[in-house]
Scaffold this motif. Structure first.
Motif, short mmCIF file in Angstrom:
data_model
loop_
_atom_site.label_atom_id
_atom_site.label_comp_id
_atom_site.label_asym_id
_atom_site.label_seq_id
_atom_site.Cartn_x
_atom_site.Cartn_y
_atom_site.Cartn_z
N ASP A 144 42.47 71.75 49.28
CA ASP A 144 41.95 70.41 49.03
C ASP A 144 43.03 69.35 49.19
O ASP A 144 42.77 68.25 49.65
N ALA A 145 44.26 69.69 48.79
CA ALA A 145 45.37 68.77 48.97
C ALA A 145 45.70 68.61 50.46
O ALA A 145 46.12 67.53 50.89
N TYR A 146 45.51 69.66 51.24
CA TYR A 146 45.82 69.62 52.67
C TYR A 146 44.79 68.77 53.43
O TYR A 146 45.14 67.94 54.28
N ARG A 147 43.52 68.96 53.12
CA ARG A 147 42.45 68.30 53.87
C ARG A 147 41.95 67.02 53.22
O ARG A 147 41.35 66.17 53.87
N GLY A 148 42.17 66.88 51.89
CA GLY A 148 41.49 65.83 51.15
C GLY A 148 40.11 66.32 50.74
O GLY A 148 39.49 67.11 51.47
N ALA A 149 39.63 65.87 49.58
CA ALA A 149 38.34 66.38 49.10
C ALA A 149 37.81 65.49 47.99
O ALA A 149 38.51 64.61 47.48
N VAL A 150 36.57 65.72 47.64
CA VAL A 150 35.97 65.14 46.43
C VAL A 150 35.68 66.30 45.50
O VAL A 150 34.95 67.22 45.85
N ASN A 169 35.01 64.73 23.51
CA ASN A 169 33.80 64.49 24.28
C ASN A 169 34.02 64.99 25.71
O ASN A 169 35.03 64.67 26.34
N VAL A 170 33.10 65.81 26.22
CA VAL A 170 33.23 66.34 27.58
C VAL A 170 32.69 65.32 28.57
O VAL A 170 31.56 64.84 28.45
N ARG A 171 33.53 64.98 29.55
CA ARG A 171 33.12 64.05 30.59
C ARG A 171 33.24 64.73 31.95
O ARG A 171 34.19 65.47 32.21
N THR A 172 32.27 64.49 32.81
CA THR A 172 32.27 65.03 34.17
C THR A 172 32.44 63.88 35.15
O THR A 172 31.72 62.89 35.09
N LEU A 173 33.42 64.03 36.04
CA LEU A 173 33.76 62.96 36.98
C LEU A 173 33.90 63.51 38.39
O LEU A 173 34.36 64.64 38.59
N ASN A 174 33.48 62.71 39.37
CA ASN A 174 33.77 63.01 40.77
C ASN A 174 35.09 62.33 41.13
O ASN A 174 35.21 61.11 41.04
N VAL A 175 36.07 63.14 41.50
CA VAL A 175 37.41 62.62 41.77
C VAL A 175 37.75 62.81 43.24
O VAL A 175 37.63 63.92 43.78
N LYS A 176 38.18 61.74 43.89
CA LYS A 176 38.61 61.83 45.28
C LYS A 176 40.05 62.32 45.33
O LYS A 176 40.94 61.69 44.78
N ILE A 177 40.26 63.46 45.99
CA ILE A 177 41.60 64.04 46.14
C ILE A 177 42.19 63.52 47.45
O ILE A 177 41.70 63.87 48.53
N PRO A 178 43.23 62.70 47.41
CA PRO A 178 43.79 62.17 48.65
C PRO A 178 44.44 63.26 49.49
O PRO A 178 45.05 64.19 48.96
N LYS A 179 44.30 63.16 50.79
CA LYS A 179 44.93 64.09 51.71
C LYS A 179 46.44 64.01 51.58
O LYS A 179 47.03 62.94 51.63
N GLY A 180 47.09 65.16 51.38
CA GLY A 180 48.55 65.21 51.30
C GLY A 180 49.12 64.99 49.91
O GLY A 180 50.34 64.88 49.76
N ILE A 181 48.28 64.94 48.87
CA ILE A 181 48.81 64.71 47.51
C ILE A 181 49.68 65.90 47.08
O ILE A 181 49.41 67.05 47.45
N LYS A 182 50.73 65.62 46.33
CA LYS A 182 51.67 66.65 45.88
C LYS A 182 51.46 66.95 44.41
O LYS A 182 50.92 66.13 43.66
N ALA A 183 51.93 68.13 44.00
CA ALA A 183 51.93 68.47 42.58
C ALA A 183 52.81 67.48 41.83
O ALA A 183 53.90 67.12 42.28
N GLY A 184 52.33 67.02 40.68
CA GLY A 184 53.07 66.04 39.89
C GLY A 184 52.65 64.61 40.15
O GLY A 184 52.91 63.73 39.31
N GLN A 185 52.01 64.34 41.28
CA GLN A 185 51.50 62.99 41.53
C GLN A 185 50.27 62.74 40.67
O GLN A 185 49.61 63.67 40.20
N ARG A 186 49.96 61.46 40.47
CA ARG A 186 48.84 61.10 39.60
C ARG A 186 47.78 60.32 40.37
O ARG A 186 48.10 59.53 41.26
N ILE A 187 46.54 60.55 39.99
CA ILE A 187 45.41 59.79 40.51
C ILE A 187 44.94 58.85 39.41
O ILE A 187 44.71 59.27 38.28
#
Length: 316
Positions: A144-150, A169-187
């Motif tokens: 997902d980090a390589y291609r980008g994903a939701v 409280n449990v919350r469910t969210l659709n999160v856009k994963i940017p292409k090329g994101i690294k471990a430790g980075q924040r959305i």
């Protein structure tokens, strides 16, 4: 100015119920009331107790206090956040539990100043409070980090209930994963943090990225690492072999005379970016088992034709 731990003053845990708060106040108020107490510091204790009760008995004040006080301990030097503010509302105010000498500087810094009169003749502050930001960690696939994903994620988010208690409280969210994101980075998800008070805006939610363990790959920044099994003859004679990458299978040329642990680079085959990462391939020589007499004879012939001591560097 020092931080005041109102829960500690009243001998309560942070998840105390309203009834527990009321009982604790009545008990301690009888003990430290200046008219009857023989304690040397009774008056100061009584004032401190009244101030603590003023905050904890009121769901809105308690929620605001809990919000601004995370991570602070009794007696630590304290300064409210620069944008701190709080709106008690027209029907809120001070119930008069405090007696003589007013509230402490700590209380005034959080709740004092700019008051307006409520129904009971007390005063409440006409300001707003921005909701605090929240942070959480999420695990995603390297692909997902390589291609980008939701990605659909579920988070246990702390929130205040109507009585000012912290609940999950449990919350469910659709999160856009940017292409090329690294471990430790924040959305950053704007407005998905703690709700504000008095019309103040919500805080933001920051999701820190972690990668799920992968069967083959390991990430370091944008670089990808892979241990590749090869045969002794591929390492000794050289060969071109298929290698998996996040973008698909590619051909890799192994130089003749390669040893176990030799590292080869596939440029630009890591996570996308500016520049893209590389993929590093470490060779792992896998020796076939000698299961037949013919195979054993071949190994014996190799030992005669190519004698060597791989432990010579150790002096043995």
């Amino acid at each position: 100015m020092e931080y005041k731990d109102y829960y500690k003053i009243m001998g309560l845990s942070k998840d105390a119920t309203p009834d527990e708060i009321k009982r604790a106040y009545r008990k301690l108020a009888r003990k430290y009331h200046p008219d009857v107490s023989k304690e040397a510091n009774a008056e100061a204790k009584f004032k401190e107790l009244g101030e603590a009760y003023e905050v904890l008995k009121d769901p809105k004040k308690r929620a605001a206090y809990d919000q601004v006080g995370r991570g602070w301990q009794e007696g630590q030097p304290f300064t409210p956040p620069p944008d701190w503010g709080f709106d008690f509302g027209a029907d809120q105010g001070f119930a008069g539990t405090q007696t003589g000498g007013g509230f402490s500087d700590f209380f005034e810094a959080l709740f004092g100043g700019g008051f307006r009169r409520g129904r009971d003749g007390a005063y409440g502050r006409q300001t707003q409070a921005q909701g605090s930001d929240q942070q959480a960690r999420i695990q995603i696939d390297l692909e997902d980090a390589y291609r980008g994903a939701v990605s659909l994620i579920s988070l246990n988010v702390p929130q205040m209930d109507s009585q000012g208690r912290m609940v999950s409280n449990v919350r469910t969210l659709n999160v856009k994963i940017p292409k090329g994101i690294k471990a430790g980075q924040r959305i950053r998800l704007a407005g998905q943090g703690m709700p504000g008070f008095g019309g103040g805006g919500n805080g933001d939610l920051y999701l820190e990225i972690e990668f799920k363990p992968h069967r083959y790959f390991r990430a370091e920044g944008r670089d990808i690492h892979l241990e590749l099994p090869v045969t002794p003859w591929e390492a000794a004679l050289g060969a071109t072999v298929p290698v998996p990458t996040l973008g698909g299978t590619v051909e890799l040329k192994i130089p003749a005379g390669s040893q176990a642990g030799k590292q080869l680079r596939l440029k630009g085959r890591g996570l996308p970016g500016a520049p893209a990462g590389d993929q590093y391939v470490a060779l792992k020589i896998v020796t076939p088992s000698a299961r037949t007499d013919e195979a054993k004879a071949l190994y014996e012939q190799m030992a005669k034709v190519m004698p060597m001591n791989p432990r010579a560097a150790m002096g043995v």
